[in-house]
Design a protein around this motif. Structure first.
Motif, PDB file in Angstrom:
ATOM      1  N   ASN A  72       0.851  -1.178   0.000  1.00 51.20           N
ATOM      2  CA  ASN A  72       0.000   0.000   0.000  1.00 51.20           C
ATOM      3  C   ASN A  72       0.893   1.236   0.000  1.00 51.20           C
ATOM      4  OD1 ASN A  72       0.336  -0.924   2.996  1.00 51.20           O
ATOM      5  ND2 ASN A  72      -0.124   1.267   3.128  1.00 51.20           N
ATOM      6  N   GLY A  74       0.744   5.858   0.407  1.00 46.49           N
ATOM      7  CA  GLY A  74      -0.082   7.021   0.714  1.00 46.49           C
ATOM      8  C   GLY A  74       0.724   8.125   1.334  1.00 46.49           C
ATOM      9  N   SER A  76       0.425  11.364   4.720  1.00 45.84           N
ATOM     10  CA  SER A  76      -0.319  11.978   5.814  1.00 45.84           C
ATOM     11  C   SER A  76       0.238  13.371   6.081  1.00 45.84           C
ATOM     12  CB  SER A  76      -0.244  11.127   7.092  1.00 45.84           C
ATOM     13  OG  SER A  76       1.079  11.086   7.600  1.00 45.84           O
ATOM     14  N   MET A  91      -4.987  11.662   6.438  1.00 42.02           N
ATOM     15  CA  MET A  91      -4.300  10.559   5.759  1.00 42.02           C
ATOM     16  C   MET A  91      -5.083  10.053   4.560  1.00 42.02           C
ATOM     17  SD  MET A  91      -3.519   6.711   7.160  1.00 42.02           S
ATOM     18  CE  MET A  91      -5.260   6.318   6.921  1.00 42.02           C
ATOM     19  N   ALA A  92      -4.365   9.756   3.481  1.00 44.66           N
ATOM     20  CA  ALA A  92      -4.896   9.039   2.323  1.00 44.66           C
ATOM     21  C   ALA A  92      -4.016   7.822   2.100  1.00 44.66           C
ATOM     22  CB  ALA A  92      -4.913   9.925   1.083  1.00 44.66           C
ATOM     23  N   ASN A  93      -4.625   6.639   1.887  1.00 45.51           N
ATOM     24  CA  ASN A  93      -3.869   5.383   1.911  1.00 45.51           C
ATOM     25  C   ASN A  93      -4.551   4.379   0.976  1.00 45.51           C
ATOM     26  OD1 ASN A  93      -2.399   3.111   2.592  1.00 45.51           O
ATOM     27  ND2 ASN A  93      -2.670   3.351   4.796  1.00 45.51           N
ATOM     28  N   ARG A  94      -3.833   3.890  -0.039  1.00 46.33           N
ATOM     29  CA  ARG A  94      -4.450   3.061  -1.088  1.00 46.33           C
ATOM     30  C   ARG A  94      -3.731   1.724  -1.224  1.00 46.33           C
ATOM     31  NH1 ARG A  94      -7.655   4.055  -5.598  1.00 46.33           N
ATOM     32  NH2 ARG A  94      -7.299   2.715  -7.416  1.00 46.33           N
ATOM     33  N   GLN A  95      -4.516   0.686  -1.442  1.00 45.89           N
ATOM     34  CA  GLN A  95      -4.008  -0.653  -1.748  1.00 45.89           C
ATOM     35  C   GLN A  95      -4.684  -1.158  -3.014  1.00 45.89           C
ATOM     36  OE1 GLN A  95      -5.698  -3.935   0.406  1.00 45.89           O
ATOM     37  NE2 GLN A  95      -3.759  -5.035   0.526  1.00 45.89           N
ATOM     38  N   THR A 118      -9.187   1.994  -0.517  1.00 48.43           N
ATOM     39  CA  THR A 118      -8.590   3.289  -0.196  1.00 48.43           C
ATOM     40  C   THR A 118      -9.214   3.845   1.075  1.00 48.43           C
ATOM     41  OG1 THR A 118      -8.264   3.754  -2.555  1.00 48.43           O
ATOM     42  CG2 THR A 118      -8.123   5.619  -1.035  1.00 48.43           C
ATOM     43  N   TYR A 119      -8.363   4.289   1.993  1.00 48.99           N
ATOM     44  CA  TYR A 119      -8.821   4.911   3.233  1.00 48.99           C
ATOM     45  C   TYR A 119      -8.530   6.403   3.205  1.00 48.99           C
ATOM     46  CZ  TYR A 119      -9.125   0.143   5.065  1.00 48.99           C
ATOM     47  OH  TYR A 119      -9.448  -1.185   5.258  1.00 48.99           O
ATOM     48  N   LEU A 120      -9.538   7.211   3.534  1.00 51.21           N
ATOM     49  CA  LEU A 120      -9.394   8.657   3.702  1.00 51.21           C
ATOM     50  C   LEU A 120      -9.816   8.972   5.136  1.00 51.21           C
ATOM     51  CD1 LEU A 120     -11.025   9.799   0.340  1.00 51.21           C
ATOM     52  CD2 LEU A 120      -8.582   9.575   0.827  1.00 51.21           C
ATOM     53  N   ASN A 212       3.600   0.398   8.026  1.00 50.30           N
ATOM     54  CA  ASN A 212       4.053   1.436   7.107  1.00 50.30           C
ATOM     55  C   ASN A 212       5.405   1.970   7.512  1.00 50.30           C
ATOM     56  OD1 ASN A 212       1.615   1.489   5.544  1.00 50.30           O
ATOM     57  ND2 ASN A 212       0.637   2.649   7.187  1.00 50.30           N
TER      58      ASN A 212
END
Length: 219
Positions: A72, A74, A76, A91-95, A118-120, A212
């Protein structure tokens, strides 16, 4: 096996830094005290695992399908909250991964479809037991999870998600550091009348974990 190798690599990084600190007098004498009111921009990469869609709750798959472990990436942004050391974290975080079947010990994995998760999130980064060599912290956050399976007739859905974890920041200079963080995610997939993906997930919750490694730029 790849997951455990990656975890071992991440764990060795801070260990190496601390070992170097004990050997080098100049390093011990440095005092890179991070400013409490500094903004922090952190691009990161990591490894994420978990996330199961159960066969008895879907009309698409005849057996359980899992999100395959994958990298993943992203970023922050840490916004200081006064001089407390606490940060408001955005935070933006993509897999990007695959849905697969076959979880037995000797069963081959069969790829069913691609999937992006994806987490926002927005949350709090709370330091504790700070020292000149390391700043450990708790992190809690909440926001949206965008789950996008590449399956014909199924669209992406946004759902509420929350996360919690632990991390440590290791200073390299007054404006640069290394961050190692692990956290877990919960995503609520409640049933809704207008939910296009509900035949797919049908009131099953979704759990993932990740580690991470990032570079912290302070300004």
């Amino acid at each position: 096996m790849r997951k455990y190798a990656f975890l071992l690599l991440l764990l060795l990084i801070p260990t190496t830094l601390f070992a170097q600190s004990s050997r080098d007098d100049d390093w011990r004498n440095r005092r890179y005290a991070p400013r409490e009111n500094a903004f922090e921009l952190t691009p990161f990469i990591g490894y994420r695992w978990g996330g199961t869609i159960f066969a008895d709750q879907t009309f698409i798959f005849g057996e359980d399908v899992d999100v395959a472990p994958a990298m993943n990436f992203g970023g922050s942004l840490g916004i200081p909250l006064g001089d407390t050391g606490m940060k408001l974290q955005l935070m933006a975080n993509r897999q990007s991964s695959e849905l697969e079947t076959g979880s037995g010990l000797f069963e081959p994995d069969d790829e069913i479809a691609d999937i992006d998760v994806t987490y926002l999130h927005a949350g709090l980064e709370i330091p504790f037991a700070r020292s000149r060599n390391a700043t450990p912290y708790f992190v809690v956050s909440g926001g949206l999870a965008n789950i996008d399976p590449q399956v014909t007739g199924v669209s992406a859905e946004n759902r509420f998600s929350a996360s919690a974890g632990l991390g440590v920041k290791l200073p390299v200079s007054n404006n640069l550091g290394i961050k190692l963080e692990g956290r877990g995610y919960f995503t609520a997939l409640e049933e809704e009348d207008d939910c296009a993906i509900c035949d797919y997930f049908y009131n099953e919750d979704f759990y993932q974990g990740e580690v991470n490694l990032g570079l912290v730029f302070s300004f």
